[in-house]
Scaffold this active site. Sequence first.
Site, mmCIF file in Angstrom:
data_model
loop_
_atom_site.group_PDB
_atom_site.id
_atom_site.type_symbol
_atom_site.label_atom_id
_atom_site.label_comp_id
_atom_site.label_asym_id
_atom_site.label_seq_id
_atom_site.Cartn_x
_atom_site.Cartn_y
_atom_site.Cartn_z
ATOM 1 C CG ASP A 228 -2.066 0.920 0.875
ATOM 2 O OD1 ASP A 228 -2.165 1.830 0.139
ATOM 3 O OD2 ASP A 228 -2.970 1.085 1.816
HETATM 4 C C1 BGC Z 1 -5.062 3.368 0.471
HETATM 5 C C2 BGC Z 1 -5.136 2.655 -0.504
HETATM 6 C C3 BGC Z 1 -5.090 3.257 -1.944
HETATM 7 C C4 BGC Z 1 -3.938 3.957 -1.740
HETATM 8 C C5 BGC Z 1 -3.648 4.815 -3.179
HETATM 9 C C6 BGC Z 1 -3.488 4.106 0.083
HETATM 10 O O1 BGC Z 1 -3.464 5.291 1.512
HETATM 11 O O2 BGC Z 1 -4.926 2.710 1.574
HETATM 12 O O3 BGC Z 1 -6.546 1.881 -0.394
HETATM 13 O O4 BGC Z 1 -5.436 2.475 -2.869
HETATM 14 O O5 BGC Z 1 -3.608 4.843 -0.987
HETATM 15 O O6 BGC Z 1 -4.481 6.022 -2.931
#
Ligand code: BGC
Length: 764
Positions: A228
């Site tokens: 992530d």
């Molecule tokens: C979130 C993800 C997301 C990523 C990109 C993260 O903070 O947990 O779900 O896809 O950011 O925006």
Amino acid sequence: MTEKEIIGRMSLPEKIALCEGDGLWRTLAMPRYSLPAAMMCDGPHGLRIQDSSWHAHVHQSAPATCFPAAAALGCSWDTRLVEEVGRAVCEEARAAGVALILGPGLNIKRNPLCGRNFEYFSEDPYLSGKLAAAFVRGGQSTGVGCCLKHFAANSQEYKRFSSDSVMDERTLREIYLAGFEIAVRESRPRAVMCSYNKLNGVHASDSRFLLMDILRQEWGFDGLAMSDWGGMNDRVAAFQAGCDLNMPGGSRYQQKKARQAVREGVLREADVDACAGRVIRFALDAAEIPKTPCDFTAHHELAVRAAEESAVLLKNNGALPIRGSACLMGDMAHAMRYQGSGSSHVHPTRLIQPSDCLDWPYVQGYLPGGGTTDAYLAEAVSLAKTVETPVIFAGLPDTSESEGVDRPHMCLPPGEERLIEAVAAVNPRTVVVLLCGGAVETSWLEKVNALLYMALPGQAGGQAAVNLLTGKANPSGRLAETWPLQYSDVVSAPYYGQRDAEYREGVFVGYRYYDSAGIPVRFPFGHGLSYTRFAYSGLTVEPDGACVTVENTGEQAGAEVVMLYICPPQGGIARPVRELKGFQKVFLRPGERAELRFPLDERSFALWAGGWKVAQGRYVVEAGGLRTEVERDGCALLPEPAYDWYKTLSGTPSHKDWERLLGRTFASVPPEKGQFTMDHTLADIKEDSFFLRNLYRVMEEVIAWQCGGNRDDPAYKMMLSSATDCALRSMAICAGMRESLFEGLLDIANGQRLRGLGKLIRLW
Ligand code: BGC
């Protein structure tokens, strides 16, 4: 060039660099190997192509169809519909040159307060897994890839970057992994995103157990595993675990560490090659996806249908559908909540408010945010007396449901509750429409005639709500999450939201707990009414499947969700009294009937006991209130030792009982001066460090400035929590800051001032 040839020609630093993003949304292009960049975007319920690289501009993106959020789609129980939505989202991605959608999210709704529940389907892994698989099937039929997230065991936002999800393996397998397993096996997603949290002490992106043993070897996943954003903990461990891609780019210090580890023989170059190979495969496949235009008008129509089919009629004493005079009340009737805040936020192509579709008289009733005044209430009460049916639109404010922040309680804002009470007191036909991404307390339920739950219905939610209220559409959604009477009835309530998440309730999550413990609820899992009636007959079961007939015995066409539950024999190892093992949504005209078959296999009856095992005995099969039995062969499972709570489900599982289930002791260690590491956050350390306290303040100001000075903006809250409550290591990755800067600051915070200052001075 093939993937193997490219790998053969690349140097080690190139391979390591390729396993890290280039900025926020792309993989690294390497023109000398004819390797293009592949683009990815958020997209659980619509595409979010952020047009700025500033994290605070999370809510500024190019227009895209905003479909109902997963909290709504989960209530549709309709795999065909979710498949269509997945396809439409990916068609928009394909048109924009995006190769991968960062969704669907399928974490389990363990506790109603999780700030991101609105992005997830259900409290049940079977339903979550089947819907996620449907989304991926539909999405990937366009050529664009989908990415399951967040893998795994991420069911709270508090301390999401560093919290440890602690649980026994049975709970992990049966509840928190089962949905991912279904989706991986049935839909072959192109990617899987690790969660931020640790699982039993190991960061998800470092976990060989999760990524290699289970995901790749057991389930046969052959796609891209990625971190992530800012979630990569230890690049070396992650390479060894098969976490291919570190997102976003910017962590040069992690690349350096990986190069050094290979040189020192700690990390095998073959592990790097395997990860780089998968990134190359992904980028080469991405280059093949044609850029074709999409039909936004058709997608808007799909968004209307999806919102209609996801809405749940929770109560109806006859006020719905509305035939006589009516009025609209509530700020949300003309400024509805239709999606949550954070990285899933979509800039809609159109927005249809309920008030756009009707010319009924309207009063505001409460202020944006949920406060009210006596004058607002008096105006609403006098209007309510003049019509047959007042319809109040209520829900949670934007700030309540956001990535990065858990809800503090389960109530609606007090002003909205006062409006409902006041209007219902003068008009017993009052109808409430709720716009929120999860269960809320409804102490006023007895006083209103009808309650329609729209969840977060997306850009066409207003149109869908009006179609349902007026009978143009027939409600067919069913709750994908239990609504308790009050928050204190939630089993994890006494210990939820701590720094580390103790999954003490084990497999007894959602209806598995309420049904087994006999706790009364406001609305059970699977609940939902219709304007027509359905009757069930002829439930039969064989070891490999069950059949049941359902008939529309009412006067209107409508859809029924047929659910099949299996009730395992009780007495040995503690098991929920029933578990969902099949469902189908079927549309029937008046008088029409359908015979439905539900395949059953070993897994439908199995539990995890060091492996999937079926206990021998008689299993009850339930569908639509009918019950029948089937005998299964299998092993005689040893009765579980008497861990008090799991036998009785009475009261709260104690720490001691849970440790016995866990098979070890566990104590959450609060961060302490002298022990701070890169895993701790600015918020953890700021009171012990002058520098970090001031860095915290600076960040507060910068984020507020980026949000136009509005500290009530949900984006401000999310960004602040993401920036100041993320591990220092994540700041080093996402903000491209040098690790040695943090090492110096950490030394100072830990009381090693001279050493820390020395490191900072050397940075100049
Ligand atoms: C979130 C993800 C997301 C990523 C990109 C993260 O903070 O947990 O779900 O896809 O950011 O925006």
